[in-house]
Design a protein around this motif. Structure first.
Motif, PDB file in Angstrom:
ATOM      1  N   ASP A 135       0.820  -1.213   0.000  1.00 47.37           N
ATOM      2  CA  ASP A 135       0.000   0.000   0.000  1.00 47.37           C
ATOM      3  C   ASP A 135       0.857   1.268   0.000  1.00 47.37           C
ATOM      4  O   ASP A 135       0.348   2.355   0.206  1.00 47.37           O
ATOM      5  N   GLU A 136       2.136   1.119  -0.203  1.00 42.93           N
ATOM      6  CA  GLU A 136       2.975   2.314  -0.285  1.00 42.93           C
ATOM      7  C   GLU A 136       3.603   2.362  -1.676  1.00 42.93           C
ATOM      8  O   GLU A 136       4.381   1.494  -2.043  1.00 42.93           O
ATOM      9  N   GLU A 137       3.251   3.387  -2.409  1.00 43.89           N
ATOM     10  CA  GLU A 137       3.797   3.502  -3.769  1.00 43.89           C
ATOM     11  C   GLU A 137       5.297   3.789  -3.749  1.00 43.89           C
ATOM     12  O   GLU A 137       5.793   4.431  -2.817  1.00 43.89           O
ATOM     13  N   GLY A 138       5.987   3.357  -4.730  1.00 46.83           N
ATOM     14  CA  GLY A 138       7.417   3.692  -4.834  1.00 46.83           C
ATOM     15  C   GLY A 138       8.241   2.523  -5.349  1.00 46.83           C
ATOM     16  O   GLY A 138       7.721   1.483  -5.728  1.00 46.83           O
ATOM     17  N   ASP A 139       9.566   2.766  -5.389  1.00 48.03           N
ATOM     18  CA  ASP A 139      10.539   1.732  -5.761  1.00 48.03           C
ATOM     19  C   ASP A 139      11.247   1.303  -4.486  1.00 48.03           C
ATOM     20  O   ASP A 139      12.140   2.003  -4.000  1.00 48.03           O
ATOM     21  N   TRP A 140      10.840   0.176  -3.949  1.00 48.36           N
ATOM     22  CA  TRP A 140      11.340  -0.231  -2.638  1.00 48.36           C
ATOM     23  C   TRP A 140      12.397  -1.313  -2.780  1.00 48.36           C
ATOM     24  O   TRP A 140      12.188  -2.319  -3.446  1.00 48.36           O
ATOM     25  N   ILE A 179      14.066  -4.939  -6.549  1.00 48.70           N
ATOM     26  CA  ILE A 179      13.227  -3.781  -6.202  1.00 48.70           C
ATOM     27  C   ILE A 179      11.766  -4.200  -6.255  1.00 48.70           C
ATOM     28  O   ILE A 179      11.327  -4.868  -7.203  1.00 48.70           O
ATOM     29  N   LEU A 180      11.052  -3.805  -5.213  1.00 51.69           N
ATOM     30  CA  LEU A 180       9.593  -3.991  -5.191  1.00 51.69           C
ATOM     31  C   LEU A 180       8.986  -2.707  -5.736  1.00 51.69           C
ATOM     32  O   LEU A 180       9.140  -1.639  -5.135  1.00 51.69           O
ATOM     33  N   LYS A 181       8.340  -2.819  -6.879  1.00 45.71           N
ATOM     34  CA  LYS A 181       7.782  -1.611  -7.504  1.00 45.71           C
ATOM     35  C   LYS A 181       6.275  -1.594  -7.299  1.00 45.71           C
ATOM     36  O   LYS A 181       5.560  -2.458  -7.810  1.00 45.71           O
ATOM     37  N   VAL A 182       5.821  -0.629  -6.527  1.00 43.17           N
ATOM     38  CA  VAL A 182       4.388  -0.511  -6.237  1.00 43.17           C
ATOM     39  C   VAL A 182       3.846   0.702  -6.986  1.00 43.17           C
ATOM     40  O   VAL A 182       4.341   1.814  -6.831  1.00 43.17           O
ATOM     41  N   ARG A 183       2.847   0.444  -7.843  1.00 41.18           N
ATOM     42  CA  ARG A 183       2.281   1.534  -8.656  1.00 41.18           C
ATOM     43  C   ARG A 183       0.767   1.450  -8.603  1.00 41.18           C
ATOM     44  O   ARG A 183       0.206   0.359  -8.698  1.00 41.18           O
ATOM     45  N   LYS A 184       0.162   2.635  -8.508  1.00 39.54           N
ATOM     46  CA  LYS A 184      -1.299   2.586  -8.453  1.00 39.54           C
ATOM     47  C   LYS A 184      -1.888   2.287  -9.832  1.00 39.54           C
ATOM     48  O   LYS A 184      -2.970   1.725  -9.940  1.00 39.54           O
ATOM     49  N   ASP A 185      -1.156   2.594 -10.884  1.00 39.63           N
ATOM     50  CA  ASP A 185      -1.719   2.366 -12.219  1.00 39.63           C
ATOM     51  C   ASP A 185      -1.219   1.081 -12.879  1.00 39.63           C
ATOM     52  O   ASP A 185      -1.386   0.887 -14.067  1.00 39.63           O
ATOM     53  N   GLN A 186      -0.580   0.213 -12.087  1.00 37.92           N
ATOM     54  CA  GLN A 186      -0.186  -1.091 -12.646  1.00 37.92           C
ATOM     55  C   GLN A 186      -1.452  -1.923 -12.842  1.00 37.92           C
ATOM     56  O   GLN A 186      -2.264  -2.045 -11.936  1.00 37.92           O
TER      57      GLN A 186
END
Lengths: 470, 472
Positions: free
Chosen positions: A312-317, A400-407
């Motif tokens: 639930d946190e957007e970004g490149d983690w 990297i865990l990539k979290v995107r709202k538009d994925q």
């Protein structure tokens, strides 16, 4: 992914050690066609079109083995053989694996499935497969010498059992296993629950990979199988950063990551930006009451962990092993620390005998990432990877865990670098620094030494000097 | 006694020009022509026997001119041939031998004797004119002996000249190689110094222990030793060359080239080298000539066994109490006890001796030329192996090590340890090339005379050449 009826005729180059005629064509005709994978990329999930339905996993830089249904039995065909695996662009290794890759393909079945696995040995020595964590008849456990005869080169054996319990498993040889595991023989196994299980949540994304390690001398391609602890390439599914694909998810996806450890040391696997819980091991789902939030879970040798979290946190983690040497690539472990040692002048003299010598390391190891100097053939730089803000200086067990709202749902493609909202990136401070608060209540030594030597070694703090221009 | 026209004197005086017709006279250059020809043909060098101050000045000038440029093997040989005083001394010996030959071929001077004797009142004046008739008879033969002896001296001086040239050539290669080694060892020392300094700084920065620093210092102290030894070898190789070239004072500051000449593309293939040597070697020629000479000597001894004591004299004795006595006198030794057979036996033994010596010379010449050729071929192979394999391999190792260093797989100290392991191959390669050129000189010499095989003079011994292991 491709398959060939004349597989044994065409694949001769891969296995010089075993004559193709060692396997009877007539015998092969009755077997499920072996399917090969030639690319190290992360393949799209294999959605089942026969048998019981399930929600498939995605194998990081890997793939799932197709099967055929034969009178209600799921039939797979694994071919143990020498392979060439790209560890990252720029380096290929001579490994042993299954069906064209190391690790072998992930086997996905559903709880209660009757499974028949044909194992053809195209290695230069005998082998067997142990189905790590499975409940099965003892004679199917795959320990050569103990529960079965080993599979000789050219032979095909068949294993058959019912996948009795859902969970996260793996397979690997149990014959000359020191060699065969050091050469990369292993694969993932996932048994999906047949019906809704209270201990097993539904997830939107389900990733899996194995931790493995190799010791390949710079400039060489074959792992040193005698190495016990001093490995130099720390891999996820026989890949190292920057060769490991990113884990791309949609914001608010429920994500499961299954990780198995087939190295010879433990790995504290750490995710940035989120807490997760360990929801299962190779022993099965962990009881919900016993789960606690973590950001790092240590995975011991021979163990499997499945972790779950809400992305639930957007970004490149960053997502990596927390042993800092495991996020390097091959490096010398006996190189003296050069920090604080100015040797520019000295270097001039050294170049009399070693003309290509360059100064490195006196500021730290980051020189490695900045300088592009020729390396031995087939060797990856130690710290590498270029991020949106500069060098990442990473290698090995890093992704990297990539979290995107538009994925899009079901879309596993790389969305590129995260676009940070304004004001959400650290920035250089240009104002005056406030006077720091001082803490005055230091304690004394609890047990002072009685005879203290007068002379103490003089150790001075070394601040960086102004020189630059490496 | 010119008043008398004695037949004997007339005979002698008339005979003398006949006998001496075409006799040797002084050549004017001390018999140098064949030596100069040998120098020109075998070495492409010029020779000058210095007899006057002007000659010496000329030589000095030519030497100074040759010394303006860095030496080559040829210019070093040229300087030695002009300037080596030992050789000049031999040239004078040649002059002495020539003079003796000319002397021998001239008619002996007639002898005149006068005696005044008193017996009581008697005064007797005895005058005698004598002429060594035997000598005169033997003159043509003696001339041959002496000219053969002169030819032998010429050959021996030519030999000395060629062997000086060969020694100078070898000394030149040895000196250049020693120079090259010494310069390399200075580089090694500088690098080792850098390593030791780096180790010191590492310890100072707190990154290294004193033990690690001390271990790294070992390379440096070894390198200092090696540099000192190489320097000493360099000096003695250079001095040897200096001596052979006869240089002193400011002349001895001559410049040498920085490197030895490269190995030729292919070695000479000489299957017929023994046959060639039999015709070209001066010592073989000399031995053959000596056999012929002693054969003639033997014949001469046989001919002159009775007459070499024949003496002819004119007598005119006068006395105040007697009429004048005139007449001639021939004395001849009667070979009652000495029939000359001992002299014949000696001459025969001398002849056989020279025949055996000639055979020995030929056998040895064949062997020497074979050995020289074999040495040349194997020196070529060794030098080629160093050039094509040993040194490139060391270079490859070094290149790969730099790549490993670039990747921080190894430290600078491993690079230095590797450089240290390479010292042996670099040094070996310099020495192999030097040995090839020395062997080439020996082979050239073996084709004209006795070579002094091997021995390129002192070379630097390198300590710790096997030390490939890192010192930490």
């Amino acid at each position: 992914m491709f398959s060939r009826r004349n597989f044994f005729r065409g694949a001769g180059a891969l296995t010089a050690a075993v004559s193709a005629s060692a396997v009877s064509r007539v015998a092969m005709a009755a077997l499920p066609e072996p399917v090969l994978q030639t690319k190290p990329d992360t393949m799209a999930p294999l959605v089942p079109n026969t048998g019981r339905p399930y929600n498939p996993v995605v194998t990081l830089n890997g793939w799932t083995l197709p099967w055929r249904m034969n009178q209600g039995v799921k039939e797979f065909h694994l071919v143990a053989e020498p392979v060439v695996r790209e560890l990252a662009p720029g380096m290929k290794a001579h490994l042993w694996g299954y069906n064209g890759q190391s690790p072998g393909p992930t086997i996905e079945v559903v709880e209660g499935d009757r499974v028949r696995i044909f194992v053809t040995n195209r290695l230069p020595e005998h082998t067997s497969i142990h189905w790590h964590g499975q409940r099965l008849p003892n004679g199917m456990d795959g320990v050569s010498g103990l529960t079965q005869k080993s599979i000789q080169p050219g032979q095909t054996y068949v294993y058959e059992f019912v996948a009795r319990r859902p969970g996260t498993f793996m397979y690997h040889p149990h014959a000359d296993e020191m060699t065969q595991m050091a050469m990369g023989m292993m694969g993932f196994w996932v048994t999906h629950p047949k019906v809704k299980n209270p201990q097993i949540d539904e997830v939107d994304r389900d990733f899996c990979f194995l931790l493995n390690a190799f010791d390949i001398d710079p400039g060489a391609a074959t792992p040193k199988i005698m190495t016990m602890t001093d490995f130099n390439l720390w891999c996820w599914n026989s890949r190292v950063f920057p060769g490991i694909d990113t884990l791309n998810v949609r914001k608010n996806d429920k994500v499961r990551i299954r990780i198995g450890n087939l190295t010879m040391t433990n790995h504290p696997i750490h995710v940035h930006g989120h807490e997760f819980t360990v929801t299962g091991t190779d022993g099965g789902p962990t009881p919900k009451a016993g789960r606690w939030p973590e950001v790092t879970t240590d995975i011991a040798v021979g163990q499997m962990r499945q972790i779950e979290f809400l992305a639930d946190e957007e970004g490149d983690w960053a997502f990596h092993c927390h042993k800092s040497h495991h996020t390097m690539n091959a490096m010398g472990h006996n190189v003296p620390t050069m920090i604080g040692v100015d040797h520019r002048q000295v270097a001039k003299q050294i170049t009399k005998l070693v003309p290509d010598y360059m100064v490195m390391g006196e500021r730290g190891m980051a020189d490695m990432g900045e300088m592009t100097m020729p390396l031995p053939d087939n060797t990856l730089p130690m710290m590498t990877g270029e991020g949106p803000f500069g060098g990442v200086e990473m290698g090995g067990m890093f992704s990297i865990l990539k979290v995107r709202k538009d994925q899009k749902r079901g879309d596993y493609s790389d969305p590129g670098w995260y676009q940070h909202p304004k004001g959400e990136v650290a920035f250089p401070w240009t104002g005056a620094l406030p006077e720091p608060a001082r803490f005055a209540a230091e304690g004394g030594q609890s047990m002072p030494r009685l005879q203290r030597k007068d002379a103490t070694a003089e150790v001075n703090v070394r601040k960086p000097s102004g020189h630059s221009g490496h | 006694m010119t008043t008398s026209r004695n037949t004997a004197i007339r005979f002698a005086l008339l005979a003398a020009p006949l006998l001496l017709a075409g006799c040797a006279s002084l050549s004017g250059n001390g018999g140098m022509t064949p030596i100069q020809d040998a120098a020109k043909n075998h070495l492409g060098a010029t020779l000058l026997a210095a007899s006057t101050d002007q000659d010496l000045d000329g030589i000095d000038q030519r030497v100074a001119e040759l010394l303006t440029k860095p030496l080559t093997a040829d210019s070093a040989v040229q300087i030695a041939l002009l300037n080596n005083r030992g050789l000049q001394a031999s040239f004078q010996e040649l002059g002495i031998a020539e003079a003796e030959m000319v002397q021998a071929s001239r008619m002996p001077n007639p002898g005149f004797s006068i005696a005044k004797l008193k017996r009581g009142d008697e005064r007797e004046i005895e005058r005698g004119f004598s002429f060594d008739l035997g000598h005169l008879v033997a003159l043509p033969l003696a001339r041959q002996v002496e000219s053969r002896r002169f030819a032998a001296v010429q050959r021996s001086v030519a030999m000395e000249m060629l062997s000086l040239a060969a020694e100078t050539r070898k000394a030149f290669y040895a000196a250049v190689a020693a120079e090259q080694t010494a310069s390399y060892m200075r580089d090694v020392r500088a690098t080792a110094d850098a390593g030791a300094e780096l180790a010191r700084r590492l310890a100072q920065a707190g990154n290294w222990t004193k033990l690690q620093q001390a271990r790294e210092h070992g390379f440096f102290s070894e390198a200092v030793l090696n540099a000192a030894r190489a320097e000493s070898a360099r000096v003695s190789a250079r001095e040897r060359l200096t001596r052979l070239m006869g240089l002193w004072g400011s002349q001895s500051a001559f410049a040498l080239p920085a490197r030895l000449p490269d190995l030729p593309a292919d070695p000479q293939d000489r299957p017929d080298i023994e046959q060639v040597a039999m015709t070209t070697r001066l010592d073989v020629q000399g031995a053959k000539a000596m056999v012929e000479a002693t054969a003639k000597n033997l014949g001469l001894s046989k001919v002159t066994r009775f007459i070499n004591v024949l003496e002819l004299g004119y007598q005119r004795n006068s006395s105040n109490e007697a009429p004048r006595q005139t007449g001639y006198e021939i004395g001849i030794e009667i070979p009652l006890f000495d029939w000359g057979d001992a002299r014949i036996a000696k001459a025969e033994a001398v002849y056989m001796q020279s025949a055996h010596r000639a055979a020995k010379t030929a056998v040895e010449a064949r062997s020497e030329v074979r050995e020289a050729y074999q040495g040349y071929r194997s020196a070529y192979d060794v030098a080629k192996h160093f050039r094509d394999d040993v040194v490139p391999t060391a270079k490859r190792i070094s290149d790969e090590n730099v790549l490993l260093y670039n990747g921080m797989f190894i430290s600078v100290f491993e690079l230095l340890a590797d450089a240290r392991a390479q010292i042996a191959s670099v040094n070996g390669s310099i020495e192999a090339l030097r040995d090839f050129w020395v062997a080439q000189s020996d082979l050239d010499m073996a084709l004209v005379g006795k070579p002094s095989l091997g021995g390129a003079g002192p070379s630097a011994s390198v300590a710790g050449t096997g030390g490939g292991a890192a010192a930490h």
